[in-house]
Design a protein around this motif. Structure first.
Motif, PDB file in Angstrom:
ATOM      1  N   LEU A   1       0.831  -1.210   0.000  1.00  0.00           N
ATOM      2  CA  LEU A   1       0.000   0.000   0.000  1.00  0.00           C
ATOM      3  C   LEU A   1       0.862   1.255   0.000  1.00  0.00           C
ATOM      4  O   LEU A   1       0.684   2.158  -0.827  1.00  0.00           O
ATOM      5  N   PHE A   2       1.823   1.335   0.911  1.00  0.00           N
ATOM      6  CA  PHE A   2       2.640   2.540   1.046  1.00  0.00           C
ATOM      7  C   PHE A   2       3.669   2.669  -0.080  1.00  0.00           C
ATOM      8  O   PHE A   2       3.934   3.770  -0.574  1.00  0.00           O
ATOM      9  N   VAL A   3       4.239   1.545  -0.482  1.00  0.00           N
ATOM     10  CA  VAL A   3       5.277   1.600  -1.516  1.00  0.00           C
ATOM     11  C   VAL A   3       4.688   1.974  -2.866  1.00  0.00           C
ATOM     12  O   VAL A   3       5.268   2.782  -3.607  1.00  0.00           O
ATOM     13  N   THR A   4       3.535   1.415  -3.219  1.00  0.00           N
ATOM     14  CA  THR A   4       2.930   1.767  -4.503  1.00  0.00           C
ATOM     15  C   THR A   4       2.441   3.214  -4.499  1.00  0.00           C
ATOM     16  O   THR A   4       2.461   3.883  -5.536  1.00  0.00           O
ATOM     17  N   ALA A   5       1.998   3.706  -3.341  1.00  0.00           N
ATOM     18  CA  ALA A   5       1.614   5.121  -3.257  1.00  0.00           C
ATOM     19  C   ALA A   5       2.824   6.013  -3.495  1.00  0.00           C
ATOM     20  O   ALA A   5       2.743   7.019  -4.219  1.00  0.00           O
ATOM     21  N   THR A   6       3.967   5.651  -2.893  1.00  0.00           N
ATOM     22  CA  THR A   6       5.209   6.402  -3.128  1.00  0.00           C
ATOM     23  C   THR A   6       5.627   6.318  -4.581  1.00  0.00           C
ATOM     24  O   THR A   6       6.060   7.308  -5.190  1.00  0.00           O
ATOM     25  N   THR A   7       5.496   5.113  -5.161  1.00  0.00           N
ATOM     26  CA  THR A   7       5.866   4.907  -6.558  1.00  0.00           C
ATOM     27  C   THR A   7       5.015   5.759  -7.492  1.00  0.00           C
ATOM     28  O   THR A   7       5.519   6.336  -8.467  1.00  0.00           O
ATOM     29  N   THR A   8       3.720   5.841  -7.200  1.00  0.00           N
ATOM     30  CA  THR A   8       2.830   6.670  -8.013  1.00  0.00           C
ATOM     31  C   THR A   8       3.292   8.130  -8.001  1.00  0.00           C
ATOM     32  O   THR A   8       3.331   8.801  -9.042  1.00  0.00           O
ATOM     33  N   LEU A   9       3.655   8.608  -6.823  1.00  0.00           N
ATOM     34  CA  LEU A   9       4.138   9.986  -6.699  1.00  0.00           C
ATOM     35  C   LEU A   9       5.439  10.189  -7.468  1.00  0.00           C
ATOM     36  O   LEU A   9       5.621  11.198  -8.156  1.00  0.00           O
ATOM     37  N   VAL A  10       6.332   9.195  -7.379  1.00  0.00           N
ATOM     38  CA  VAL A  10       7.612   9.287  -8.094  1.00  0.00           C
ATOM     39  C   VAL A  10       7.378   9.360  -9.595  1.00  0.00           C
ATOM     40  O   VAL A  10       7.967  10.189 -10.302  1.00  0.00           O
ATOM     41  N   HIS A  11       6.506   8.468 -10.118  1.00  0.00           N
ATOM     42  CA  HIS A  11       6.222   8.468 -11.556  1.00  0.00           C
ATOM     43  C   HIS A  11       5.530   9.768 -11.986  1.00  0.00           C
ATOM     44  O   HIS A  11       5.825  10.311 -13.060  1.00  0.00           O
ATOM     45  N   ALA A  12       4.614  10.256 -11.175  1.00  0.00           N
ATOM     46  CA  ALA A  12       3.889  11.477 -11.528  1.00  0.00           C
ATOM     47  C   ALA A  12       4.817  12.680 -11.625  1.00  0.00           C
ATOM     48  O   ALA A  12       4.629  13.569 -12.464  1.00  0.00           O
ATOM     49  N   LEU A  13       5.837  12.719 -10.764  1.00  0.00           N
ATOM     50  CA  LEU A  13       6.740  13.862 -10.720  1.00  0.00           C
ATOM     51  C   LEU A  13       7.929  13.744 -11.669  1.00  0.00           C
ATOM     52  O   LEU A  13       8.495  14.765 -12.081  1.00  0.00           O
ATOM     53  N   THR A  14       8.317  12.515 -12.017  1.00  0.00           N
ATOM     54  CA  THR A  14       9.536  12.336 -12.823  1.00  0.00           C
ATOM     55  C   THR A  14       9.256  11.849 -14.244  1.00  0.00           C
ATOM     56  O   THR A  14       9.691  12.464 -15.213  1.00  0.00           O
ATOM     57  N   THR A  15       8.538  10.734 -14.387  1.00  0.00           N
ATOM     58  CA  THR A  15       8.352  10.155 -15.723  1.00  0.00           C
ATOM     59  C   THR A  15       7.096  10.678 -16.424  1.00  0.00           C
ATOM     60  O   THR A  15       6.989  10.561 -17.645  1.00  0.00           O
ATOM     61  N   HIS A  16       6.125  11.207 -15.659  1.00  0.00           N
ATOM     62  CA  HIS A  16       4.861  11.723 -16.215  1.00  0.00           C
ATOM     63  C   HIS A  16       4.146  10.662 -17.051  1.00  0.00           C
ATOM     64  O   HIS A  16       3.550  10.975 -18.088  1.00  0.00           O
ATOM     65  N   ALA A  17       4.201   9.401 -16.603  1.00  0.00           N
ATOM     66  CA  ALA A  17       3.622   8.298 -17.373  1.00  0.00           C
ATOM     67  C   ALA A  17       2.370   7.722 -16.740  1.00  0.00           C
ATOM     68  O   ALA A  17       1.869   6.694 -17.190  1.00  0.00           O
ATOM     69  N   VAL A  18       1.843   8.360 -15.698  1.00  0.00           N
ATOM     70  CA  VAL A  18       0.645   7.844 -15.016  1.00  0.00           C
ATOM     71  C   VAL A  18      -0.598   8.261 -15.794  1.00  0.00           C
ATOM     72  O   VAL A  18      -0.865   9.447 -15.972  1.00  0.00           O
ATOM     73  N   ASP A  19      -1.371   7.270 -16.265  1.00  0.00           N
ATOM     74  CA  ASP A  19      -2.639   7.529 -16.950  1.00  0.00           C
ATOM     75  C   ASP A  19      -3.757   7.284 -15.946  1.00  0.00           C
ATOM     76  O   ASP A  19      -4.114   6.140 -15.650  1.00  0.00           O
ATOM     77  N   LEU A  20      -4.299   8.349 -15.384  1.00  0.00           N
ATOM     78  CA  LEU A  20      -5.302   8.238 -14.330  1.00  0.00           C
ATOM     79  C   LEU A  20      -6.597   7.591 -14.816  1.00  0.00           C
ATOM     80  O   LEU A  20      -7.291   6.926 -14.053  1.00  0.00           O
ATOM     81  N   VAL A  21      -6.928   7.778 -16.082  1.00  0.00           N
ATOM     82  CA  VAL A  21      -8.140   7.155 -16.630  1.00  0.00           C
ATOM     83  C   VAL A  21      -7.984   5.635 -16.628  1.00  0.00           C
ATOM     84  O   VAL A  21      -8.876   4.886 -16.209  1.00  0.00           O
ATOM     85  N   LEU A  22      -6.836   5.152 -17.087  1.00  0.00           N
ATOM     86  CA  LEU A  22      -6.558   3.721 -17.096  1.00  0.00           C
ATOM     87  C   LEU A  22      -6.533   3.164 -15.672  1.00  0.00           C
ATOM     88  O   LEU A  22      -7.118   2.112 -15.385  1.00  0.00           O
ATOM     89  N   ALA A  23      -5.868   3.877 -14.764  1.00  0.00           N
ATOM     90  CA  ALA A  23      -5.770   3.434 -13.375  1.00  0.00           C
ATOM     91  C   ALA A  23      -7.149   3.363 -12.724  1.00  0.00           C
ATOM     92  O   ALA A  23      -7.437   2.434 -11.950  1.00  0.00           O
ATOM     93  N   ALA A  24      -8.018   4.326 -13.029  1.00  0.00           N
ATOM     94  CA  ALA A  24      -9.362   4.341 -12.445  1.00  0.00           C
ATOM     95  C   ALA A  24     -10.185   3.140 -12.910  1.00  0.00           C
ATOM     96  O   ALA A  24     -10.904   2.514 -12.110  1.00  0.00           O
ATOM     97  N   LEU A  25     -10.093   2.798 -14.186  1.00  0.00           N
ATOM     98  CA  LEU A  25     -10.817   1.638 -14.708  1.00  0.00           C
ATOM     99  C   LEU A  25     -10.348   0.349 -14.030  1.00  0.00           C
ATOM    100  O   LEU A  25     -11.151  -0.507 -13.646  1.00  0.00           O
ATOM    101  N   LEU A  26      -9.049   0.215 -13.886  1.00  0.00           N
ATOM    102  CA  LEU A  26      -8.501  -0.974 -13.237  1.00  0.00           C
ATOM    103  C   LEU A  26      -8.916  -1.032 -11.768  1.00  0.00           C
ATOM    104  O   LEU A  26      -9.202  -2.102 -11.229  1.00  0.00           O
ATOM    105  N   LEU A  27      -8.942   0.131 -11.135  1.00  0.00           N
ATOM    106  CA  LEU A  27      -9.271   0.195  -9.711  1.00  0.00           C
ATOM    107  C   LEU A  27     -10.706  -0.238  -9.433  1.00  0.00           C
ATOM    108  O   LEU A  27     -10.990  -0.894  -8.423  1.00  0.00           O
ATOM    109  N   VAL A  28     -11.623   0.111 -10.338  1.00  0.00           N
ATOM    110  CA  VAL A  28     -13.031  -0.264 -10.169  1.00  0.00           C
ATOM    111  C   VAL A  28     -13.171  -1.777 -10.018  1.00  0.00           C
ATOM    112  O   VAL A  28     -13.895  -2.284  -9.155  1.00  0.00           O
ATOM    113  N   GLY A  29     -12.440  -2.514 -10.858  1.00  0.00           N
ATOM    114  CA  GLY A  29     -12.517  -3.968 -10.799  1.00  0.00           C
ATOM    115  C   GLY A  29     -11.701  -4.570  -9.680  1.00  0.00           C
ATOM    116  O   GLY A  29     -12.137  -5.522  -9.018  1.00  0.00           O
TER     117      GLY A  29
END
Length: 304
Positions: A224-252
């Motif tokens: 839980l904590f590591v993936t949250a940190t990873t999300t922040l790292v990707h959002a700030l450095t690689t800019h590769a987080v697709d929130l629409v895709l993540a939201a669809l996956l999260l629903v399931g």
């Protein structure tokens, strides 16, 4: 019904992505592996760019871990003391992995490195788990006592200084061992888009000797904590987080995690490990074929 993913730059079927999230959530609840080892390759097979698949699946795993963790906490299946040590190591590993990911992305080698890591790690883990499960199942079929793995951790782990008592896990070992394991897990989370559970669970069982009663819940707590940190790292450095895709996956996945946490109580442990081993080996073989098959075209041109 299709939906356009702005960061990935392609249109996807909503139902397919949600069902993929459900399957990953079931694995998360049953095995504590987060499901990232499966969802990232599946997204890549579907056509999502590897960098986006890695970053977005890490975002989704955060939500799935919350759902599964709540279920295991109610059953008192979490060693929070060991979990916090794993989290500390995982946070450091995530920061280090963000720098490595950025370098590989800029050099154009991230796709190849992700593929090789999946084949090597999943192949090793799948073969190890399958071998142990087959041995146990054969022994049970013959009516003989299966070989019991030693509960105590290896001599290398026992030799580390500054021992602590981890009451939930039933261990008396140095916190350096889970810290190092957490660091490696955090590094792999950034590079591969996994929660690190597929490394944490086998190592904690076979190397540390952690009680199987708390392995899954503790792994989810760290994830839980590591993936949250990873999300922040990707959002700030690689800019590769697709929130629409993540939201669809999260629903399931949130729904699937609750289903998986209930199924794990009804499936024999050796059968569950065998199922996981088969899935892991299948993904490893598919990734290996993807790295070795000659493509129909040397390169493609896409209009965005």
């Amino acid at each position: 019904m299709h939906l356009y993913l702005p960061i990935a730059g392609l249109s996807v079927n909503i139902l397919v992505i949600v069902l993929l999230g459900v399957g990953v959530g079931v694995l998360s609840g049953m095995f504590g592996v987060g499901g990232g080892f499966l969802i990232t390759p599946m997204l890549i097979f579907y056509g999502v760019p590897p960098a986006v698949a890695v970053a977005s699946s890490a975002t989704q795993i955060t939500g799935a871990s919350v759902s599964g963790l709540l279920a295991h906490t109610r059953r008192k299946g979490v060693d929070f003391r060991m979990g916090w040590v794993l989290v500390a190591g995982g946070a450091m590993g995530s920061l280090a992995g963000g720098g490595v990911f950025r370098v590989l992305q800029q050099s154009g080698q991230i796709d190849t490195v992700v593929g090789i890591l999946y084949v090597a790690l999943l192949g090793w883990i799948g073969i190890t788990m399958a071998s142990e499960s087959v041995t146990t199942l054969v022994a049970q079929k013959r009516g003989t006592a299966p070989a019991v793995s030693p509960k105590k951790h290896r001599k290398l782990i026992a030799a580390l200084p500054f021992r602590w008592r981890f009451y939930g896990a039933g261990l008396y070992i140095s916190p350096l061992a889970p810290f190092i394991l957490g660091f490696v897990s955090g590094l792999l989370t950034v590079l591969m888009g996994v929660s690190g559970g597929f490394i944490l669970v086998p190592v904690m069982i076979y190397l540390f000797g952690v009680s199987t009663r708390v392995v899954v819940g503790t792994s989810l707590f760290q994830g839980l904590f590591v993936t949250a940190t990873t999300t922040l790292v990707h959002a700030l450095t690689t800019h590769a987080v697709d929130l629409v895709l993540a939201a669809l996956l999260l629903v399931g996945s949130v729904t699937g995690a609750q289903i998986g946490s209930n199924l794990v109580q009804k499936v024999r442990p050796e059968v569950a490990r065998m199922i996981l081993a088969v899935i892991v080996l299948f993904v490893a073989i598919r990734m290996a074929l993807g790295l070795t098959w000659q493509p129909d075209a040397i390169y493609t041109v896409q209009t965005l």
